[in-house]
Design an enzyme around this catalytic site. Structure first.
Site, PDB file in Angstrom:
ATOM      1  N   ASP A  18      90.060  42.016 -59.514  1.00  0.00           N
ATOM      2  CA  ASP A  18      89.513  40.907 -58.709  1.00  0.00           C
ATOM      3  C   ASP A  18      89.956  39.881 -57.820  1.00  0.00           C
ATOM      4  O   ASP A  18      91.138  39.588 -58.209  1.00  0.00           O
ATOM      5  CB  ASP A  18      88.963  40.160 -60.173  1.00  0.00           C
ATOM      6  CG  ASP A  18      87.189  39.673 -60.009  1.00  0.00           C
ATOM      7  OD1 ASP A  18      86.895  39.274 -59.019  1.00  0.00           O
ATOM      8  OD2 ASP A  18      87.172  38.450 -60.505  1.00  0.00           O
ATOM      9  N   HIS A  35      89.130  42.216 -48.950  1.00  0.00           N
ATOM     10  CA  HIS A  35      89.197  43.249 -49.004  1.00  0.00           C
ATOM     11  C   HIS A  35      90.629  44.379 -48.561  1.00  0.00           C
ATOM     12  O   HIS A  35      90.456  45.376 -48.423  1.00  0.00           O
ATOM     13  CB  HIS A  35      87.350  43.783 -49.021  1.00  0.00           C
ATOM     14  CG  HIS A  35      86.819  43.358 -49.869  1.00  0.00           C
ATOM     15  ND1 HIS A  35      87.000  43.296 -51.691  1.00  0.00           N
ATOM     16  CD2 HIS A  35      85.679  42.269 -49.363  1.00  0.00           C
ATOM     17  CE1 HIS A  35      85.719  42.202 -51.598  1.00  0.00           C
ATOM     18  NE2 HIS A  35      84.813  41.538 -50.912  1.00  0.00           N
ATOM     19  N   TRP A  67      75.912  45.263 -55.551  1.00  0.00           N
ATOM     20  CA  TRP A  67      74.607  45.859 -54.096  1.00  0.00           C
ATOM     21  C   TRP A  67      74.433  44.686 -53.939  1.00  0.00           C
ATOM     22  O   TRP A  67      73.307  43.819 -52.891  1.00  0.00           O
ATOM     23  CB  TRP A  67      73.625  46.818 -54.667  1.00  0.00           C
ATOM     24  CG  TRP A  67      74.220  48.667 -54.859  1.00  0.00           C
ATOM     25  CD1 TRP A  67      74.808  48.644 -55.945  1.00  0.00           C
ATOM     26  CD2 TRP A  67      74.882  49.246 -53.668  1.00  0.00           C
ATOM     27  NE1 TRP A  67      75.013  50.367 -55.705  1.00  0.00           N
ATOM     28  CE2 TRP A  67      74.754  50.014 -54.335  1.00  0.00           C
ATOM     29  CE3 TRP A  67      75.139  48.978 -52.150  1.00  0.00           C
ATOM     30  CZ2 TRP A  67      75.482  51.273 -53.332  1.00  0.00           C
ATOM     31  CZ3 TRP A  67      75.538  49.953 -51.513  1.00  0.00           C
ATOM     32  CH2 TRP A  67      75.555  51.125 -52.217  1.00  0.00           C
ATOM     33  N   LEU A 129      99.647  62.972 -60.419  1.00  0.00           N
ATOM     34  CA  LEU A 129      98.081  61.836 -60.530  1.00  0.00           C
ATOM     35  C   LEU A 129      96.927  62.322 -60.306  1.00  0.00           C
ATOM     36  O   LEU A 129      96.188  62.592 -59.245  1.00  0.00           O
ATOM     37  CB  LEU A 129      99.036  60.416 -60.419  1.00  0.00           C
ATOM     38  CG  LEU A 129      97.762  59.630 -60.040  1.00  0.00           C
ATOM     39  CD1 LEU A 129      98.015  59.078 -61.300  1.00  0.00           C
ATOM     40  CD2 LEU A 129      98.876  58.469 -58.580  1.00  0.00           C
ATOM     41  N   LEU A 193      85.059  41.841 -69.594  1.00  0.00           N
ATOM     42  CA  LEU A 193      85.136  43.768 -68.763  1.00  0.00           C
ATOM     43  C   LEU A 193      83.773  43.894 -68.056  1.00  0.00           C
ATOM     44  O   LEU A 193      84.414  44.866 -67.425  1.00  0.00           O
ATOM     45  CB  LEU A 193      84.551  44.633 -70.366  1.00  0.00           C
ATOM     46  CG  LEU A 193      85.570  44.194 -71.233  1.00  0.00           C
ATOM     47  CD1 LEU A 193      84.835  44.665 -72.916  1.00  0.00           C
ATOM     48  CD2 LEU A 193      87.223  44.858 -70.784  1.00  0.00           C
TER      49      LEU A 193
HETATM   50  C1  FPP Z   1      86.554  41.991 -56.520  1.00  0.00           C
HETATM   51  O1  FPP Z   1      86.467  40.643 -56.040  1.00  0.00           O
HETATM   52  C2  FPP Z   1      86.719  43.232 -55.339  1.00  0.00           C
HETATM   53  C3  FPP Z   1      85.613  43.790 -55.475  1.00  0.00           C
HETATM   54  C4  FPP Z   1      84.929  43.492 -55.576  1.00  0.00           C
HETATM   55  C5  FPP Z   1      85.924  45.280 -54.643  1.00  0.00           C
HETATM   56  C6  FPP Z   1      87.125  46.012 -54.731  1.00  0.00           C
HETATM   57  C7  FPP Z   1      88.125  46.567 -53.712  1.00  0.00           C
HETATM   58  C8  FPP Z   1      88.906  47.117 -52.994  1.00  0.00           C
HETATM   59  C9  FPP Z   1      90.445  46.296 -53.124  1.00  0.00           C
HETATM   60  C10 FPP Z   1      89.667  47.479 -51.623  1.00  0.00           C
HETATM   61  C11 FPP Z   1      89.003  48.533 -51.071  1.00  0.00           C
HETATM   62  C12 FPP Z   1      89.373  49.779 -52.780  1.00  0.00           C
HETATM   63  C13 FPP Z   1      89.888  50.901 -52.043  1.00  0.00           C
HETATM   64  C14 FPP Z   1      89.329  51.136 -52.738  1.00  0.00           C
HETATM   65  C15 FPP Z   1      89.683  51.306 -50.713  1.00  0.00           C
HETATM   66  P1  FPP Z   1      85.432  39.819 -55.582  1.00  0.00           P
HETATM   67  O2  FPP Z   1      85.495  39.795 -54.073  1.00  0.00           O
HETATM   68  O3  FPP Z   1      84.836  40.087 -56.477  1.00  0.00           O
HETATM   69  O4  FPP Z   1      86.642  38.227 -55.656  1.00  0.00           O
HETATM   70  P2  FPP Z   1      86.162  36.853 -55.719  1.00  0.00           P
HETATM   71  O5  FPP Z   1      85.932  37.022 -57.385  1.00  0.00           O
HETATM   72  O6  FPP Z   1      87.891  36.453 -55.255  1.00  0.00           O
HETATM   73  O7  FPP Z   1      85.406  36.768 -55.277  1.00  0.00           O
END
Ligand code: FPP
Length: 247
Positions: A18, A35, A67, A129, A193
């Site tokens: 996160d 991201h 989504w 792994l 969680l």
């Molecule tokens: C949460 O941060 C993250 C996500 C919803 C996306 C997770 C994706 C990645 C780590 C990148 C791509 C991964 C792979 C496996 C190729 P947030 O956007 O909710 O952050 P915030 O809480 O600060 O808004």
């Protein structure tokens, strides 16, 4: 260097990645940049887990609830997953990593599903792994899917209701053949969680850091593993220090 005895390492590490958006915002960058850097960190984590001898890594990449985000962000994330699978499959394979995608694959685009299938097929014999990518994943949805399969078996007369127990349900989860996570790391500082691996984390140790995912690296992983190694896991029992009278 990691100075933790093998038996004190988690076999299965799960991560809620996160803070990508907040990391980007602090730098005046678009969320997509968070991201993008987050994806590089996913690569790094796979390699570190392999080096450290962790056997299963599960990362939460996209939830059934994500989504609801703006279409632009969802599209960016989906194309990031496609790119990751394209660029990374050979490397994962060469390193002996088996890639699995857990979640409701039927909700993903045909193109992403095609790449998932190809990467899973390519790496399926690898054992060093097991790397689970949770995509369109929800813990409640996973339990519903398991219950639905069990109900169908009961309806067909293959199972009787009194055979349904904790182990049987576990065997119908997406992670059926894997140990439960020993350690769950959450970056970004929230204490929740978020519908991740709800059934499997009944006795999982939690480690939460305010660090945003794009800033999470080797040093922090080692810090989490060292703290995990010091924890006493009791699984509802009393644990060795109480049983032997030691404090
Ligand atoms: C949460 O941060 C993250 C996500 C919803 C996306 C997770 C994706 C990645 C780590 C990148 C791509 C991964 C792979 C496996 C190729 P947030 O956007 O909710 O952050 P915030 O809480 O600060 O808004």
């Amino acid at each position: 260097m990691l100075k933790i005895p093998k038996d004190k390492l988690p076999r299965h590490l799960a991560i809620i990645m996160d803070g990508n958006g907040r990391w980007a915002k602090r730098r005046g960058l678009p969320r997509s940049e968070g991201h993008r850097v987050g994806m590089e960190k996913v690569r790094e984590m796979g390699r570190l887990c392999l080096d450290f001898g962790i056997k299963v890594l599960t990362v939460y990449a996209f939830s059934c609830q994500n989504w609801k985000r703006p279409k632009e962000e969802v599209d960016f994330l989906m194309s990031t997953f496609e790119r990751y699978l394209d660029e990374e499959a050979d490397d994962l394979n060469e390193r002996g990593i088996q890639l699995r995608v857990i979640g409701r694959k039927e909700g993903l685009s045909p193109e992403l599903r095609r790449r998932i299938k190809a990467a899973m097929e390519l790496t399926r014999r690898n054992r060093k792994l097991i790397f689970n990518l949770a995509l369109n994943y929800g813990g409640q949805e996973e339990i519903v899917d398991a219950v639905r399969t069990i109900a169908e078996k009961v309806k067909r007369g293959e199972l009787s209701p009194d055979q349904i127990n904790v182990d049987l349900l576990s065997q119908h989860l997406y992670t059926a053949d894997l140990p439960y996570p020993d350690l769950l790391i959450r970056t970004g500082g929230e204490y929740r969680l978020s519908n991740f691996l709800l059934y499997q984390i009944a006795y999982t140790e939690l480690w939460i850091t305010p660090t945003f995912w794009p800033d999470f690296g080797k040093e922090q992983l080692i810090q989490a593993l060292e703290e995990y190694a010091r924890r006493e896991r009791r699984f509802g029992g009393l644990g060795p220090s109480v049983e032997t009278g030691r404090s």
